[in-house]
Design an enzyme around this catalytic site. Sequence first.
Site, PDB file in Angstrom:
ATOM      1  CG  ASP A 169      -1.789   1.216   1.329  1.00 50.04           C
ATOM      2  OD1 ASP A 169      -2.005   1.817   0.062  1.00 50.04           O
ATOM      3  OD2 ASP A 169      -2.437   1.200   2.167  1.00 50.04           O
ATOM      4  CB  CYS A 207      -4.221   6.517  -3.504  1.00 50.31           C
ATOM      5  SG  CYS A 207      -2.592   7.070  -3.219  1.00 50.31           S
TER       6      CYS A 207
END
Length: 414
Positions: free
Chosen positions: A334, A361
Amino acid sequence: MGENLGQLVELEISNVAHGGAMVARHEGRVVFVSDAIPGETVRAVITDDAKSAFWRADAVEILDASPHRQDHVWSAASIARAPLERVGGAEFGHIAIEHQRELKRRVLADAVSRMAGVDSPVVVEPVPGAVDGTGWRTRVRLHVADDGTVGGFAARSHRVIPVTDLPLATPAIAAAAPLGRRARHNAGGHIDIVAPSRGDTLVLDGNQGDSITEVVGDREFHLAAGGFWQVHTHAAATLTGAVQEAIDADLFDPLAENLDLYGGVGLLAAAVGDRFGPETRITTVESDARATEFATANLAEWAAAGAVTARADRFLARATADGRRLDGATVILDPPRSGAGKGVVGQLAALHPTQIVYVACDPVALARDLALFASSGYRLNPNQDDTTGAGGIRAFDLFPNTHHVEAVARLVRE
């Protein structure tokens, strides 16, 4: 350059670009246009002509509107304002929410196709919340001008625009925000407002503050008030479920050296532990020492779970130097918006984990890293329970009314 600044041009908008701007052409040159929608004809003012390859412009008049255009959800960002007076942070707020998701899907699918050579039928899934994509931000940073004016930055600028409302914020954030006041004690700085899922809303003047409690399902997570946590009210629960579903149980070994890289306070490590039980072995790796301290406590119920304070690249380099292998392991990855990058991808692939769940993201950073993983023998792969048809990638609209999108991808070693 500079002789074209302020020039008004008529543009036909053809597509959407990564970063939230729309694409047009003027006399053969690409122009990235804000506050427009593909299919529209607009009059726009040139705001940046410094690069010969492309210009930037702001729409000031809609000559032929898209059927997907709506009144902006934040009047402070509306096209009715002069471009220099529009606040940033809601660059898709003039687009109907369903079409916002379609544009985000295009950007993600295009990036993955161009950079990673993968044609994915991914869709951007909605998450719970208001149908117009407002009221979801549990964390807001306001900026303070030198004269104490409180507001948001203008788009692509550090100039503070005073605002009277915060429609993307939760009601608790909006009520606590010191709008319309002067914050002379913090001139030139910023103010963070945090509304945890449990406890009072906090106004932080440039410090991390005390610890707070966030709740995901039946589980509590403790962290610094100013520490990183997912911003959308439903983001942590959405990503917990997505990561749990992405892991192929047939390939998961609870006793392997499973990792949660860039693990923060242990949210996704706990997601793995909750799915696979009390014997799960997993180590979360995070460079922020205070976050690691909280992660240790948040993961305490799993005897074989732990937290290490280290940069991901240095942790992997040490593992390689020690001759360790990750055979049989599942790795949750992540990284920040910039992605994992060539170094981390190469180091991780060389350790041979069985499967990698990548939470991203940024579509372009994800696509670049997917290409790097492919060159090291890892490919996108849906697990046997995947019913989305997206070929190993799911995407979630965790940032409504902005161009941002979150994606979860699963890779396995060929």
